[in-house]
Write an enzyme that holds these catalytic residues in place. Structure first.
Site, PDB file in Angstrom:
ATOM      1  N   SER A  19      23.714  -4.599   1.389  1.00 33.52           N
ATOM      2  CA  SER A  19      23.351  -4.867  -0.002  1.00 33.52           C
ATOM      3  C   SER A  19      23.998  -3.857  -0.945  1.00 33.52           C
ATOM      4  CB  SER A  19      21.824  -4.856  -0.119  1.00 33.52           C
ATOM      5  OG  SER A  19      21.421  -5.441  -1.300  1.00 33.52           O
ATOM      6  N   ASP A  30      21.850 -15.932   2.994  1.00 37.20           N
ATOM      7  CA  ASP A  30      21.510 -15.055   1.866  1.00 37.20           C
ATOM      8  C   ASP A  30      22.092 -15.649   0.588  1.00 37.20           C
ATOM      9  OD1 ASP A  30      22.675 -11.759   0.837  1.00 37.20           O
ATOM     10  OD2 ASP A  30      20.919 -12.909   0.205  1.00 37.20           O
ATOM     11  N   HIS A  49      19.786 -12.100   4.120  1.00 32.38           N
ATOM     12  CA  HIS A  49      20.307 -10.835   3.562  1.00 32.38           C
ATOM     13  C   HIS A  49      20.163  -9.712   4.582  1.00 32.38           C
ATOM     14  CE1 HIS A  49      21.346  -8.273   0.159  1.00 32.38           C
ATOM     15  NE2 HIS A  49      20.317  -7.507   0.396  1.00 32.38           N
TER      16      HIS A  49
END
Lengths: 420, 86
Positions: A145, A338, A397
């Site tokens: 991320s 994601d 994610h």
């Protein structure tokens, strides 16, 4: 004396160290937790794991994704057989300050680069204290991320120090579902939300239209940010683009981290509250020496930090170009369910990234990735020399949360040097 | 809205300027008119997000730091940094 963290039973069989890196003058204190490899710590590599946010604790990676145990509804550890310390020692570091158990008595760090020098100092001191983990073992930095911002900067910081000065070597970096080249990646929210990423559309046609209508303005603001890298142009870019490109999806109530699910609770995963409760237990804080009285998995103050908002749209992919040109192996992987750092955007920026073998990378075929633990066709992979893009089927994610066996296969194969 | 806008922009820009410790003149020198307009627009289009912008990260509430004697190792070989190990 503070008790040994082993008493918690997170991974009773391995040696563990916890503590703080103190930056005295700036009153910054970064918490870390080290787990030895379950296999052969004298020879296995070391991985530094960083979560993103910005403002989320790397202990979410430990207890919710890839660490030795997760925390269940009884607020007790549940052993994880697919932990990333199966064949590597792993360090979880909470940064920037005021994230997780890290803290600062004064105003916190406001942009990523300032933290780079602290991370370098942490690694220097850690491997000076524990040379047994840097006597030939390889060292990798992995994260997901917003760590797609952190890792290129930290790796650049590390490589800027001459080898003979360093008490450790950097072998490679891995970035999962990252945000690294926003100018390229922001064009892929609409395709991902509107049925072109492998899942049915979650928006009405007119909403998809609206995202496309606002995209040119968003991209022009990001371009201004790339040119000036000034907070004055970069902050409006992040506020405008995040509302225009993420807002419609968020309004559906869908989980931004997994297009197949609804968002439950503050961080979209109801299960995450168990680890928050666990890390706020006195017995846990005493065993690890935590010096804050309240643990939060994500500190939204930091996420709304004005300077980090400016940091958000900066062109950190330029640092990846330099890393690749220095020969550092880079893995960009992405779970394909994601939305917020989706695989389409990560595939796209990997393909357009300028570096010395960019054309050859673009010309490489996309092959099936066969997981070495399950034998399944677990994704698609493209590689040339030291650069690899990997799409992982069925991962959100947080790939290790959704695909624990294949995530472990990925990291074990990668740290063994199978870069293709 | 446009009147509100101007105040919003100024407020926001002033907050940002103060956070960065810039003078009014420095701000005017470094932020072109076109960008000042964008800040105004931002305040109007997204009042919630711009109102929520944090200009400094608030320190953690209560800290109970433990003296070096309670740690197994304390490493101080880096100029401004110290590592405490349990």
């Amino acid at each position: 004396k503070i008790k040994d963290p082993k008493v918690l039973g997170i991974d009773p069989g391995v040696k563990q160290y916890t503590g703080y890196l103190d930056v005295e003058e700036e009153d910054k204190h970064f918490f870390y937790w080290f787990f030895e490899s379950r296999n052969d710590p004298k020879n296995d590599p070391v991985i530094l794991w960083l979560n993103g946010g910005p403002g989320c604790s790397s202990l979410t990676g430990l207890f919710f994704e890839l660490g030795p145990s997760s925390i269940g509804p009884e607020i007790k550890p549940i052993y994880n057989p697919h932990s990333w310390n199966s064949n590597a020692s792993v360090i979880f570091l909470d940064q920037p300050v005021n994230v997780g158990y890290s803290y600062s008595g004064s105003g916190g760090v406001s942009n990523t680069v300032a933290a780079g020098k602290d991370v370098y100092a942490f690694l220097q001191l850690f491997f000076k204290q524990f040379p047994e983990y840097a006597s030939g073992q390889e060292f990798h930095i992995a994260g997901e991320s917003y760590a797609g911002h952190y890792i290129p900067v930290f790796a650049t910081e590390i490589l800027s120090h001459p080898q003979e000065e360093r008490s450790f070597n950097l072998t490679s970096v891995l970035i999962g579902n990252g945000l690294t080249d926003p100018l390229t990646q922001y064009s892929y929210y609409e395709p991902m939300a509107c049925g072109e990423g492998g899942e049915p559309s979650v928006l009405e046609p007119e909403e998809c239209e609206g995202m496309l209508d606002t995209l040119p303005r968003c991209l022009s603001l990001i371009e201004s940010c790339y040119e000036s890298e000034s907070v004055w142009t970069c902050v409006p870019a992040s506020i405008y683009c995040n509302n225009a490109q993420m807002g419609p999806y968020q309004k559906t109530g869908k989980n931004v981290y997994d297009i197949r699910k609804e968002c439950q609770g503050e961080l979209c995963y109801a299960e995450m509250k168990y680890m928050d409760e666990y890390l706020n237990l006195d017995v846990v804080k005493q065993a690890v020496g935590a010096e804050v009285d309240n643990y939060e998995s994500c500190n939204f103050n930091i996420n709304r930090n004005f300077l980090l908002a400016g940091d958000w749209m900066k062109p950190y992919h330029k640092a990846v170009t330099n890393l690749l040109n220095q020969g550092l192996p880079v893995l960009i992987y992405a779970g394909d369910k994601d939305f917020i750092c989706n695989w389409l955007g990560n595939e796209a920026w990997s393909n357009v990234l300028p570096w010395k073998h960019a054309e050859k990378f673009q010309d490489q075929p996309v092959k099936n990735w066969i997981s070495s633990t399950t034998g399944d066709k677990a994704g698609k992979v493209k590689n040339y020399e030291n650069f690899t893009f990997l799409r992982i089927y069925g991962g959100g994610h947080m790939v290790p949360f959704d695909q624990p066996e294949n995530a472990l296969a990925m990291v074990n194969d990668w740290v063994k040097g199978s870069y293709n | 809205a446009s009147l509100q806008n101007v105040f919003q922009a100024n407020t926001l820009l002033d907050k940002a300027r103060n956070a960065l410790g810039l003078s009014e003149q420095q701000l005017l020198d470094s932020v072109p008119k076109s960008i000042q307009k964008v800040w105004g627009e931002m305040g109007m289009l997204f009042p919630k997000e711009t109102a929520e912008l944090e200009f400094i990260t608030k320190p953690k509430s209560k800290i109970n730091s433990k003296p070096d004697s309670q740690w197994d190792f304390v490493v101080q070989e880096h100029p401004e940094h110290k590592l405490r190990v349990n």
